[in-house]
Motif scaffolding. Structure first.
Motif, PDB file in Angstrom:
ATOM      1  N   GLN A  23       0.839  -1.101  -0.118  1.00 19.05           N
ATOM      2  CA  GLN A  23      -0.030  -0.034   0.002  1.00 19.05           C
ATOM      3  C   GLN A  23       0.790   1.350  -0.037  1.00 19.05           C
ATOM      4  N   ARG A  24       1.880   1.069   0.840  1.00 21.90           N
ATOM      5  CA  ARG A  24       3.025   2.333   0.772  1.00 21.90           C
ATOM      6  C   ARG A  24       3.591   2.366  -0.562  1.00 21.90           C
ATOM      7  N   SER A  25       3.730   1.468  -1.278  1.00 24.17           N
ATOM      8  CA  SER A  25       4.514   1.612  -2.563  1.00 24.17           C
ATOM      9  C   SER A  25       3.635   2.167  -3.701  1.00 24.17           C
ATOM     10  N   ALA A  26       2.109   1.902  -3.504  1.00 20.87           N
ATOM     11  CA  ALA A  26       1.112   2.385  -4.496  1.00 20.87           C
ATOM     12  C   ALA A  26       1.638   1.380  -5.911  1.00 20.87           C
ATOM     13  N   ASP A  27       2.169   0.432  -5.877  1.00 19.04           N
ATOM     14  CA  ASP A  27       2.350  -0.521  -6.842  1.00 19.04           C
ATOM     15  C   ASP A  27       1.507  -1.471  -6.824  1.00 19.04           C
ATOM     16  N   LYS A  28       0.471  -1.588  -8.070  1.00 18.07           N
ATOM     17  CA  LYS A  28      -0.606  -2.334  -8.053  1.00 18.07           C
ATOM     18  C   LYS A  28      -0.296  -3.696  -8.177  1.00 18.07           C
ATOM     19  N   LEU A  29       0.770  -3.966  -8.890  1.00 18.29           N
ATOM     20  CA  LEU A  29       1.280  -5.395  -8.752  1.00 18.29           C
ATOM     21  C   LEU A  29       1.866  -6.076  -7.744  1.00 18.29           C
ATOM     22  N   ILE A  30       2.399  -5.154  -6.945  1.00 23.74           N
ATOM     23  CA  ILE A  30       2.941  -5.712  -5.533  1.00 23.74           C
ATOM     24  C   ILE A  30       1.817  -5.902  -4.656  1.00 23.74           C
ATOM     25  N   ALA A  31       0.761  -5.187  -4.761  1.00 26.87           N
ATOM     26  CA  ALA A  31      -0.367  -5.263  -3.865  1.00 26.87           C
ATOM     27  C   ALA A  31      -1.034  -6.201  -4.269  1.00 26.87           C
ATOM     28  N   LEU A  32      -1.283  -6.767  -5.541  1.00 26.19           N
ATOM     29  CA  LEU A  32      -2.007  -8.074  -5.806  1.00 26.19           C
ATOM     30  C   LEU A  32      -1.152  -9.115  -5.407  1.00 26.19           C
ATOM     31  N   GLN A  33       0.144  -9.169  -5.435  1.00 28.43           N
ATOM     32  CA  GLN A  33       0.973 -10.367  -4.993  1.00 28.43           C
ATOM     33  C   GLN A  33       0.626 -10.774  -3.644  1.00 28.43           C
ATOM     34  N   ALA A  34       0.655  -9.346  -2.734  1.00 28.79           N
ATOM     35  CA  ALA A  34       0.550  -9.462  -1.548  1.00 28.79           C
ATOM     36  C   ALA A  34      -0.859 -10.116  -0.917  1.00 28.79           C
ATOM     37  N   HIS A  35      -1.922  -9.700  -1.718  1.00 32.29           N
ATOM     38  CA  HIS A  35      -3.286 -10.025  -1.481  1.00 32.29           C
ATOM     39  C   HIS A  35      -3.418 -11.736  -1.632  1.00 32.29           C
ATOM     40  N   ILE A  36      -2.757 -11.990  -3.028  1.00 27.72           N
ATOM     41  CA  ILE A  36      -2.861 -13.466  -3.011  1.00 27.72           C
ATOM     42  C   ILE A  36      -2.006 -14.318  -2.096  1.00 27.72           C
ATOM     43  N   THR A  37      -0.918 -13.795  -1.571  1.00 27.28           N
ATOM     44  CA  THR A  37      -0.079 -14.455  -0.707  1.00 27.28           C
ATOM     45  C   THR A  37      -0.826 -14.622   0.721  1.00 27.28           C
ATOM     46  N   LYS A  38      -1.787 -13.483   1.197  1.00 28.96           N
ATOM     47  CA  LYS A  38      -2.385 -13.555   2.258  1.00 28.96           C
ATOM     48  C   LYS A  38      -3.533 -14.524   2.039  1.00 28.96           C
ATOM     49  N   GLY A  39      -4.171 -14.603   0.851  1.00 33.46           N
ATOM     50  CA  GLY A  39      -5.136 -15.285   0.335  1.00 33.46           C
ATOM     51  C   GLY A  39      -4.648 -16.863   0.580  1.00 33.46           C
ATOM     52  N   LEU A  40      -3.401 -17.108   0.351  1.00 35.90           N
ATOM     53  CA  LEU A  40      -2.845 -18.563   0.293  1.00 35.90           C
ATOM     54  C   LEU A  40      -2.678 -19.008   1.836  1.00 35.90           C
ATOM     55  N   VAL A  41      -2.458 -18.189   2.672  1.00 32.71           N
ATOM     56  CA  VAL A  41      -1.991 -18.408   3.884  1.00 32.71           C
ATOM     57  C   VAL A  41      -3.404 -18.744   4.654  1.00 32.71           C
TER      58      VAL A  41
END
Length: 471
Positions: A23-41
């Protein structure tokens, strides 16, 4: 990813940290990957509703980035999660897209998607389609030398044979998987295998052998805290078995275990509480507990039984990658022939039952998921008209969808969510146990204490006072 190798209790913390950084980076691709990772966890912790929310957030970002890789990764993850939640029709739609996409690339993404699609068809009773997809998956895995995938298709077919009442064929298929599952240390699928072996032997009236396999389900729950809704039946079968033998010690042990199982399932699968098929509902378990306690002169060994679900699911690690494109037009036509042979008939049946466009049905179901996740049912004075307004569709459509998919009327659906929620609060937070009936009613949106108490007893089979005593 390193997060999945860390201690389980820290994985969610790390995933949340990734989202904050994204969220701090404002990079949509990084945010997308982060939400996927949390979803997998969350998914691997059996928190499927929360996992789906993360995937939906990631999907909104994927649409903005127009990234094909993540678009189809998320279609698979959402399809897999919806299968696990018991939303088979929605999962089929997503997984069919994945199969068509990965068919041209081949490799593990294609085989995993094909396998998951077969399980969904098994879930809706389309056993012949499931068998055809299993056969195709085994053949393709051999052709591509992806032998690790073969046991998954073989297990699916072994379970399929059980549902087709070919019990001996099912046993032969499932018993042959033992070595491969142990080598993989695949606790989840080994447990499912043991459950269906037990069910097969029950059908063949070989009870001692059956109990031996079903007992392994309990061992896994004790050692690994793994259970799926469909596996719950193992406890009911074993309780009945030991009760018939007069072995009250084993019966009491298993009843206590069943309560633990139901607490776990209620916490993680409460969305399907209405669809549960349980022999030991709340009232029956209390009576059975009293009878067993009197037989053994043991007092207060059990607690109240909560509500849970009965669906089955598979958790597979998903590693998506692209291989060289190959021409698989013939295979695609074969898949389409298998799957599409009934699609027109299914769509006509859906329209006939509801009289609503399928896209609208899907949208209402998605909005209901969000409504449940946001605890919108706690709103005081919530009516059918107000719910329709929240969901964005007219009352007729909302009523038809809830009646069909939730198997109840609108207000019954809302009240069930409220009762499930207050049971969770009473079970997990002691302060609520000292609340008055009026305060508890206010907490979950009921208009009066009398209405709350009446609905609670109708839902659980026991009075609120008796419930509080037993906690």
């Amino acid at each position: 990813m390193l997060i999945h190798k860390s201690e389980k209790e820290f994985q969610l913390i790390y995933a949340d940290s990734m989202i904050i950084i994204a969220q701090r980076s404002a990079d949509k691709l990084i945010a997308l990957q982060a939400h996927i990772t949390k979803g997998l966890v969350l998914f691997n912790q059996n928190k499927c509703g929360a996992a789906l929310e993360e995937y939906l957030m990631a999907n909104r970002l994927a649409v903005q980035t127009d990234d094909t890789y993540y678009t189809y990764q998320l279609k698979f993850l959402m399809g897999q999660t919806k299968y696990y939640l018991g939303y088979y029709d929605e999962a089929i739609s997503l997984l069919r897209e994945c199969v068509e996409q990965y068919d041209t690339e081949g490799g593990k993404p294609y085989l995993i998607s094909l396998h998951a699609l077969g399980l969904c068809y098994q879930g809706v009773g389309k056993l012949d389609i499931c068998s055809a997809l299993n056969k195709m998956g085994i053949q393709d895995a051999r052709e591509t030398e992806d032998y690790d995938m073969i046991p998954f298709f073989e297990q699916s077919e072994g379970i399929n044979q059980y549902f087709k009442k070919n019990y001996r064929n099912s046993i032969m298929s499932l018993e042959g998987l033992n070595t491969s599952l142990i080598k993989k240390n695949d606790i989840r699928n080994e447990t499912v295998r043991n459950f269906y072996l037990g069910k097969n032997y029950i059908a063949l009236q070989q009870y001692e052998k059956a109990i031996g396999y079903l007992a392994k389900v309990d061992t896994t729950f004790n050692n690994n805290v793994f259970i799926r809704p469909e596996l719950r039946e193992a406890y009911e079968i074993m309780i009945g078995h030991y009760k018939s033998k007069g072995d009250y010690r084993s019966e009491l042990y298993l009843m206590k275990q069943l309560i633990k199982v139901d607490r776990y399932l209620f916490t993680n699968f409460r969305h399907l509480s209405r669809k549960i098929d349980k022999e030991y509902n709340t009232g029956k378990l209390m009576a059975a507990r009293k009878e067993a306690n009197e037989a053994t002169e043991t007092k207060r060994l059990l607690q109240i039984l909560l509500f849970t679900v009965s669906v089955g699911a598979l958790i597979l690690p998903l590693t998506l990658f692209y291989r060289n494109r190959r021409n698989k037009i013939k295979k695609r036509k074969k898949i389409e022939k298998i799957i599409n042979s009934q699609s027109a008939e299914e769509n006509e049946e859906e329209m006939h039952v509801l009289g609503i466009n399928l896209e609208i049905v899907t949208a209402i179901l998605d909005n209901l998921e969000k409504f449940e996740a946001s605890k919108g049912f706690l709103e005081k004075g919530l009516t059918q008209a107000r719910l329709a307004m929240i969901l964005g569709y007219n009352t007729s459509y909302v009523s038809k969808v809830i009646n069909h998919y939730k198997e109840c009327k609108v207000m019954e659906y809302i009240n069930d969510l409220r009762i499930n929620y207050i049971i969770s609060l009473l079970q997990n937070e002691r302060k609520y146990r000292s609340y008055t009936h009026k305060a508890l009613a206010d907490e979950v949106g009921f208009g009066s204490a009398q209405q709350f108490v009446k609905v609670f007893e109708k839902k659980t089979g026991v009075g609120l006072g008796e419930f509080l005593v037993q906690i």
